[in-house]
Design a protein around this motif. Structure first.
Motif, PDB file in Angstrom:
ATOM      1  N   HIS A 174     -45.000 -32.745   7.004  1.00 17.71           N
ATOM      2  CA  HIS A 174     -44.006 -32.919   7.941  1.00 17.71           C
ATOM      3  C   HIS A 174     -43.531 -34.087   8.880  1.00 17.71           C
ATOM      4  O   HIS A 174     -42.298 -34.341   8.751  1.00 17.71           O
ATOM      5  CB  HIS A 174     -44.502 -32.128   9.050  1.00 17.71           C
ATOM      6  N   LEU A 175     -44.207 -35.506   8.540  1.00 12.07           N
ATOM      7  CA  LEU A 175     -44.677 -36.672   8.458  1.00 12.07           C
ATOM      8  C   LEU A 175     -43.758 -37.809   7.469  1.00 12.07           C
ATOM      9  O   LEU A 175     -43.896 -38.518   7.942  1.00 12.07           O
ATOM     10  CB  LEU A 175     -45.291 -37.478   9.655  1.00 12.07           C
ATOM     11  N   LEU A 176     -44.005 -37.321   6.603  1.00  9.38           N
ATOM     12  CA  LEU A 176     -43.437 -38.154   5.544  1.00  9.38           C
ATOM     13  C   LEU A 176     -41.534 -38.175   5.362  1.00  9.38           C
ATOM     14  O   LEU A 176     -41.529 -37.715   5.149  1.00  9.38           O
ATOM     15  CB  LEU A 176     -44.137 -37.191   4.438  1.00  9.38           C
ATOM     16  N   LYS A 177     -41.696 -39.754   5.302  1.00 11.78           N
ATOM     17  CA  LYS A 177     -40.656 -40.550   4.811  1.00 11.78           C
ATOM     18  C   LYS A 177     -40.445 -41.697   3.721  1.00 11.78           C
ATOM     19  O   LYS A 177     -41.763 -41.532   3.387  1.00 11.78           O
ATOM     20  CB  LYS A 177     -39.748 -41.144   6.415  1.00 11.78           C
ATOM     21  N   GLN A 178     -39.316 -41.378   3.314  1.00 18.86           N
ATOM     22  CA  GLN A 178     -39.074 -41.886   2.258  1.00 18.86           C
ATOM     23  C   GLN A 178     -38.916 -43.729   2.170  1.00 18.86           C
ATOM     24  O   GLN A 178     -38.076 -44.246   3.478  1.00 18.86           O
ATOM     25  CB  GLN A 178     -37.409 -41.920   1.010  1.00 18.86           C
TER      26      GLN A 178
END
Length: 123
Positions: A77-81
Motif C-alpha cells: 500500500h505504501l510502495l511508490k515508484q
C-alpha cells in the motif's frame, strides 16, 4: 458606452485573477536529499542487526518482529515508484515516521528533522 465599461471591467477582473506562476528555486531542499545519510533508520538498522530488542522496542514501542510483520503488511500500500526527479520514500521510512509520530506525539514540523522528510511527505 456602458457596454465598453463592462468590457473594461471584465478585462480588469480577468487580468487580476490570472496568477503569475512563480518559478521554483529548487525542487527539494538540499538537506532532504541527504535522507540516506542523516536518517535515524541507519541507527535503527544497526540496532536491528545486533538484536538489541529493548532499544528498538523503546524507540518504536514494539518489538522487531512486530515491526517487520507490520512492514510486510503495509508495503504493497505504501510502495511508490522512483522518478527521474527523485527517489521515492520507502515503505520502511514511511512506517518508521508514522510509528515515531504515534509514539512521541511530536508535531510534524518537529518530526521532519529526525526522519528527514518534508511535512507534506509525512502527512
Amino acid at each position: 458606452m456602458a457596454f465598453n465599461k463592462k468590457k473594461a471591467c471584465v478585462a480588469i477582473i480577468i487580468a487580476t485573477a490570472v496568477k503569475k506562476r512563480v518559478k521554483r528555486k529548487r525542487w527539494v531542499k538540499p538537506w532532504l536529499l541527504k535522507r540516506n545519510i542523516y536518517t535515524h533508520l541507519n541507527l535503527l538498522d544497526e540496532i536491528h542487526s545486533t538484536e538489541e530488542e529493548e532499544d528498538y522496542a523503546n524507540y518504536y514501542r514494539m518489538k522487531v518482529a512486530c515491526f517487520d510483520h507490520l512492514l510486510e503488511m503495509v508495503t504493497p500500500h505504501l510502495l511508490k515508484q522512483d522518478t527521474c526527479m527523485r527517489e521515492s520514500i520507502t515503505p520502511k521510512e514511511k512506517l518508521a515516521a508514522t510509528l515515531r509520530f504515534l509514539a512521541t506525539g511530536r508535531t510534524i514540523e518537529c518530526l521532519k528533522f529526525s526522519v528527514i522528510m518534508s511535512p507534506a511527505a509525512i502527512e
